[in-house]
Write a protein that holds these residues in place. Structure first.
Motif, PDB file in Angstrom:
ATOM      1  N   MET A 234       0.849  -1.197   0.000  1.00 51.00           N
ATOM      2  CA  MET A 234       0.000   0.000   0.000  1.00 51.00           C
ATOM      3  C   MET A 234       0.886   1.249   0.000  1.00 51.00           C
ATOM      4  SD  MET A 234      -2.915   0.860   2.805  1.00 51.00           S
ATOM      5  CE  MET A 234      -1.775   0.914   4.189  1.00 51.00           C
ATOM      6  N   SER A 235       0.731   2.069  -1.046  1.00 53.48           N
ATOM      7  CA  SER A 235       1.663   3.190  -1.134  1.00 53.48           C
ATOM      8  C   SER A 235       1.020   4.522  -0.762  1.00 53.48           C
ATOM      9  CB  SER A 235       2.240   3.258  -2.550  1.00 53.48           C
ATOM     10  OG  SER A 235       1.192   3.617  -3.432  1.00 53.48           O
ATOM     11  N   ASN A 236      -0.159   4.470  -0.130  1.00 50.73           N
ATOM     12  CA  ASN A 236      -0.781   5.737   0.245  1.00 50.73           C
ATOM     13  C   ASN A 236      -0.025   6.414   1.374  1.00 50.73           C
ATOM     14  OD1 ASN A 236      -2.793   5.703  -1.632  1.00 50.73           O
ATOM     15  ND2 ASN A 236      -4.308   4.747  -0.283  1.00 50.73           N
ATOM     16  N   VAL A 237       0.065   7.727   1.261  1.00 49.93           N
ATOM     17  CA  VAL A 237       0.660   8.496   2.351  1.00 49.93           C
ATOM     18  C   VAL A 237      -0.338   8.562   3.508  1.00 49.93           C
ATOM     19  CG1 VAL A 237       1.422  10.803   3.018  1.00 49.93           C
ATOM     20  CG2 VAL A 237       2.150   9.838   0.847  1.00 49.93           C
ATOM     21  N   LEU A 238      -1.584   8.791   3.150  1.00 51.32           N
ATOM     22  CA  LEU A 238      -2.609   8.919   4.186  1.00 51.32           C
ATOM     23  C   LEU A 238      -3.821   8.046   3.855  1.00 51.32           C
ATOM     24  CD1 LEU A 238      -3.422  10.668   6.754  1.00 51.32           C
ATOM     25  CD2 LEU A 238      -4.744  12.045   5.137  1.00 51.32           C
ATOM     26  N   ASP A 239      -4.304   7.354   4.863  1.00 49.08           N
ATOM     27  CA  ASP A 239      -5.527   6.559   4.726  1.00 49.08           C
ATOM     28  C   ASP A 239      -6.418   6.801   5.931  1.00 49.08           C
ATOM     29  OD1 ASP A 239      -6.068   4.765   2.536  1.00 49.08           O
ATOM     30  OD2 ASP A 239      -4.054   3.955   2.940  1.00 49.08           O
ATOM     31  N   ILE A 240      -7.599   7.299   5.667  1.00 46.38           N
ATOM     32  CA  ILE A 240      -8.565   7.512   6.752  1.00 46.38           C
ATOM     33  C   ILE A 240      -9.770   6.642   6.445  1.00 46.38           C
ATOM     34  CG2 ILE A 240     -10.094   9.194   7.834  1.00 46.38           C
ATOM     35  CD1 ILE A 240      -8.237  11.372   7.037  1.00 46.38           C
ATOM     36  N   ARG A 241     -10.193   5.861   7.426  1.00 44.53           N
ATOM     37  CA  ARG A 241     -11.363   4.998   7.225  1.00 44.53           C
ATOM     38  C   ARG A 241     -12.390   5.265   8.307  1.00 44.53           C
ATOM     39  NH1 ARG A 241     -10.802   4.768   3.036  1.00 44.53           N
ATOM     40  NH2 ARG A 241      -9.252   3.669   1.845  1.00 44.53           N
ATOM     41  N   ASN A 242     -13.589   5.603   7.858  1.00 41.86           N
ATOM     42  CA  ASN A 242     -14.734   5.678   8.753  1.00 41.86           C
ATOM     43  C   ASN A 242     -14.507   6.572   9.980  1.00 41.86           C
ATOM     44  OD1 ASN A 242     -17.355   5.022   9.170  1.00 41.86           O
ATOM     45  ND2 ASN A 242     -16.903   3.156  10.334  1.00 41.86           N
ATOM     46  N   LEU A 243     -13.998   7.739   9.710  1.00 37.47           N
ATOM     47  CA  LEU A 243     -13.683   8.666  10.797  1.00 37.47           C
ATOM     48  C   LEU A 243     -14.951   9.359  11.315  1.00 37.47           C
ATOM     49  CD1 LEU A 243     -11.383  10.131  12.382  1.00 37.47           C
ATOM     50  CD2 LEU A 243     -11.381  11.834  10.553  1.00 37.47           C
ATOM     51  N   GLU A 244     -15.149   9.223  12.602  1.00 36.27           N
ATOM     52  CA  GLU A 244     -16.298   9.882  13.226  1.00 36.27           C
ATOM     53  C   GLU A 244     -15.808  10.827  14.318  1.00 36.27           C
ATOM     54  OE1 GLU A 244     -19.502   7.390  14.432  1.00 36.27           O
ATOM     55  OE2 GLU A 244     -19.320   6.091  12.668  1.00 36.27           O
ATOM     56  N   LEU A 245     -16.512  11.935  14.435  1.00 33.89           N
ATOM     57  CA  LEU A 245     -16.155  12.906  15.465  1.00 33.89           C
ATOM     58  C   LEU A 245     -17.413  13.494  16.064  1.00 33.89           C
ATOM     59  CD1 LEU A 245     -14.275  15.128  16.872  1.00 33.89           C
ATOM     60  CD2 LEU A 245     -14.643  16.479  14.806  1.00 33.89           C
ATOM     61  N   GLY A 246     -17.383  13.617  17.370  1.00 33.99           N
ATOM     62  CA  GLY A 246     -18.466  14.317  18.048  1.00 33.99           C
ATOM     63  C   GLY A 246     -17.891  15.152  19.171  1.00 33.99           C
ATOM     64  N   PHE A 247     -18.651  16.142  19.596  1.00 34.64           N
ATOM     65  CA  PHE A 247     -18.218  16.957  20.731  1.00 34.64           C
ATOM     66  C   PHE A 247     -19.228  16.799  21.858  1.00 34.64           C
ATOM     67  CE2 PHE A 247     -16.100  19.208  17.231  1.00 34.64           C
ATOM     68  CZ  PHE A 247     -14.817  19.285  17.744  1.00 34.64           C
ATOM     69  N   LYS A 248     -18.696  16.559  23.043  1.00 35.99           N
ATOM     70  CA  LYS A 248     -19.541  16.446  24.205  1.00 35.99           C
ATOM     71  C   LYS A 248     -19.628  17.843  24.826  1.00 35.99           C
ATOM     72  CE  LYS A 248     -19.940  13.195  28.011  1.00 35.99           C
ATOM     73  NZ  LYS A 248     -19.916  14.052  29.188  1.00 35.99           N
ATOM     74  N   GLY A 249     -20.835  18.336  24.964  1.00 41.21           N
ATOM     75  CA  GLY A 249     -20.996  19.676  25.538  1.00 41.21           C
ATOM     76  C   GLY A 249     -21.974  19.665  26.685  1.00 41.21           C
ATOM     77  N   TYR A 250     -22.271  20.855  27.207  1.00 41.86           N
ATOM     78  CA  TYR A 250     -23.199  20.947  28.337  1.00 41.86           C
ATOM     79  C   TYR A 250     -24.595  20.463  27.959  1.00 41.86           C
ATOM     80  CZ  TYR A 250     -19.551  23.687  30.509  1.00 41.86           C
ATOM     81  OH  TYR A 250     -18.358  24.092  31.029  1.00 41.86           O
ATOM     82  N   VAL A 251     -24.941  20.709  26.680  1.00 32.22           N
ATOM     83  CA  VAL A 251     -26.306  20.361  26.266  1.00 32.22           C
ATOM     84  C   VAL A 251     -26.381  19.027  25.535  1.00 32.22           C
ATOM     85  CG1 VAL A 251     -27.286  22.683  26.198  1.00 32.22           C
ATOM     86  CG2 VAL A 251     -25.965  21.863  24.255  1.00 32.22           C
ATOM     87  N   GLY A 252     -25.363  18.210  25.673  1.00 29.75           N
ATOM     88  CA  GLY A 252     -25.401  16.895  25.033  1.00 29.75           C
ATOM     89  C   GLY A 252     -24.287  16.717  24.036  1.00 29.75           C
ATOM     90  N   PHE A 253     -24.504  15.787  23.109  1.00 26.31           N
ATOM     91  CA  PHE A 253     -23.461  15.359  22.192  1.00 26.31           C
ATOM     92  C   PHE A 253     -23.783  15.844  20.772  1.00 26.31           C
ATOM     93  CE2 PHE A 253     -21.401  12.017  19.608  1.00 26.31           C
ATOM     94  CZ  PHE A 253     -20.128  12.077  20.152  1.00 26.31           C
ATOM     95  N   THR A 254     -22.820  16.492  20.135  1.00 24.13           N
ATOM     96  CA  THR A 254     -23.048  16.930  18.750  1.00 24.13           C
ATOM     97  C   THR A 254     -22.115  16.167  17.834  1.00 24.13           C
ATOM     98  OG1 THR A 254     -23.243  19.141  19.684  1.00 24.13           O
ATOM     99  CG2 THR A 254     -23.239  18.985  17.285  1.00 24.13           C
ATOM    100  N   LYS A 255     -22.705  15.462  16.876  1.00 21.53           N
ATOM    101  CA  LYS A 255     -21.886  14.717  15.937  1.00 21.53           C
ATOM    102  C   LYS A 255     -21.481  15.639  14.788  1.00 21.53           C
ATOM    103  CE  LYS A 255     -21.182  10.118  14.790  1.00 21.53           C
ATOM    104  NZ  LYS A 255     -21.860   8.947  14.259  1.00 21.53           N
ATOM    105  N   VAL A 256     -20.215  15.618  14.435  1.00 19.95           N
ATOM    106  CA  VAL A 256     -19.707  16.538  13.419  1.00 19.95           C
ATOM    107  C   VAL A 256     -19.212  15.789  12.165  1.00 19.95           C
ATOM    108  CG1 VAL A 256     -17.866  18.201  12.940  1.00 19.95           C
ATOM    109  CG2 VAL A 256     -19.144  18.377  15.061  1.00 19.95           C
ATOM    110  N   LEU A 257     -18.537  14.656  12.360  1.00 17.27           N
ATOM    111  CA  LEU A 257     -18.116  13.830  11.218  1.00 17.27           C
ATOM    112  C   LEU A 257     -18.814  12.482  11.324  1.00 17.27           C
ATOM    113  CD1 LEU A 257     -14.235  14.471  11.084  1.00 17.27           C
ATOM    114  CD2 LEU A 257     -16.010  15.544   9.665  1.00 17.27           C
ATOM    115  N   HIS A 258     -19.417  12.051  10.206  1.00 18.29           N
ATOM    116  CA  HIS A 258     -20.255  10.842  10.243  1.00 18.29           C
ATOM    117  C   HIS A 258     -19.613   9.694   9.489  1.00 18.29           C
ATOM    118  CE1 HIS A 258     -23.645  13.267  11.790  1.00 18.29           C
ATOM    119  NE2 HIS A 258     -23.118  14.210  11.034  1.00 18.29           N
TER     120      HIS A 258
END
Ligand SMILES: Nc1ncnc2c1ncn2[C@@H]1O[C@H](COP(=O)(O)OP(=O)(O)OP(=O)(O)O)[C@@H](O)[C@H]1O
Ligand SMILES: [Mg+2]
Length: 290
Positions: free
Chosen positions: A1-25
């Motif tokens: 595999m000659s890729n410099v970068l490989d991202i698979r199924n990246l998810e991101l959320g932020f936990k805040g005072y009012v709950g959880f906000t999903k930003v990357l799905h």
């Protein structure tokens, strides 16, 4: 595999005072060696957070919840310690942000900042060796009087000059990946166009892979080999730049394109053709006229 970068199924959320906000799905993205890839999308779609995860910066935030696979030159980034991330940034992976002046430290000369960057790779570099290398690097980004620029503080240089310094610094340690998040959008458009052309020259000659983040499709078309379109934290379209432009598959991509003002002729101006815009308060006119 000659890729410099490989991202698979990246998810991101932020936990805040009012709950959880999903930003990357669950986004997936890869970049081959020397490939220039653009990530385009509207404001708030998740471009900068993706860049900050690749750089290991968001992982330091307690509120951030990140899952997914991240590989860089075959190395699993999820297992890096803080210290290892730190060692990676500015050496094999580097970045350029929107505003060149904020990327430079105002209280150190350009020479000092180059020495610091170069010593991340070669700890024992002497001051004079670092200066010689920095001078060559400034020369490669067409800075007319490197010695003078090296002895300057960032505030003594114009925005365009600082941007060229930032590009030279970002590539000083021959990174295999450069992440450029809206580079130069804080600059005047002609200066931005010149510095982007310069950046392309530099990454081409160094065979550096680039993740180029922008919401300017005109600029992306000039710069990138391949495009990912991100919309509300999802990759909605991906393909070679010309194919995406010729036949945008997703309604959002079409909407993004219809928002681009049409420019007839021109394109990015030649560096050689734009000597006027290279005039800098620091460089006297007589020096420029050589
Ligand atoms: N530290 C944080 N805490 C909570 N939410 C955040 C944080 N950082 C970013 N976000 C949210 O994540 C989303 C994506 O932000 P991001 O900065 O990646 O957008 P972007 O695509 O880079 O937009 P722009 O084109 O305006 O730079 C936004 O809704 C933003 O409000
Ligand atoms: Mg952003």
């Amino acid at each position: 595999m000659s890729n410099v970068l490989d991202i698979r199924n990246l998810e991101l959320g932020f936990k805040g005072y009012v709950g959880f906000t999903k930003v990357l799905h669950g986004i997936s993205l890869s970049i081959a060696k020397g490939e220039r890839v653009a990530l385009v999308g509207e404001s708030g779609s998740g471009k900068s957070v993706t860049a900050r995860i690749i750089l290991g910066l968001l992982q330091e935030l307690r509120a951030a919840r990140i899952t997914g696979e991240l590989h860089f030159n075959g190395q699993d980034l999820n297992h890096l310690s803080r210290r290892q991330w730190h060692a990676l940034r500015g050496t094999d992976m580097s970045m350029i942000f929107q505003d060149p002046t904020s990327s430079l430290n105002p209280v150190f000369t350009v020479a000092n900042q180059f020495a610091e960057v170069l010593r991340r790779r070669e700890e024992k570099l002497t001051d004079s060796e670092a200066r010689a290398r920095a001078s060559e690097l400034l020369d490669s980004v067409h800075i007319p009087n490197p010695a003078r620029v090296l002895d300057s503080y960032p505030f003594q240089l114009s925005g365009g000059m600082n941007q060229r310094v930032v590009i030279a610094m970002a590539l000083a340690n021959h990174p295999s990946l450069l992440i450029a998040d809206e580079p130069g959008t804080a600059l005047d458009v002609t200066v931005q166009a010149q510095t982007l052309k310069l950046m392309r020259e530099m990454v081409e000659s160094n065979d550096t892979a680039v993740l180029f983040i922008s919401h300017n499709l005109g600029v992306v078309r000039e710069f990138a080999d391949r495009i990912y379109v991100i919309y509300r934290g999802n990759i909605v379209e991906e393909g070679p730049t010309e194919a995406v432009f010729a036949n945008p598959g997703h309604a959002y991509t079409r909407a993004l394109m219809s928002a681009v003002p049409r420019i007839t002729g021109g394109g990015i101006p030649d560096i050689a053709d734009t000597s006027d815009a290279f005039l800098d308060p620091l460089v006297s006119h007589s020096e420029n006229k050589s």
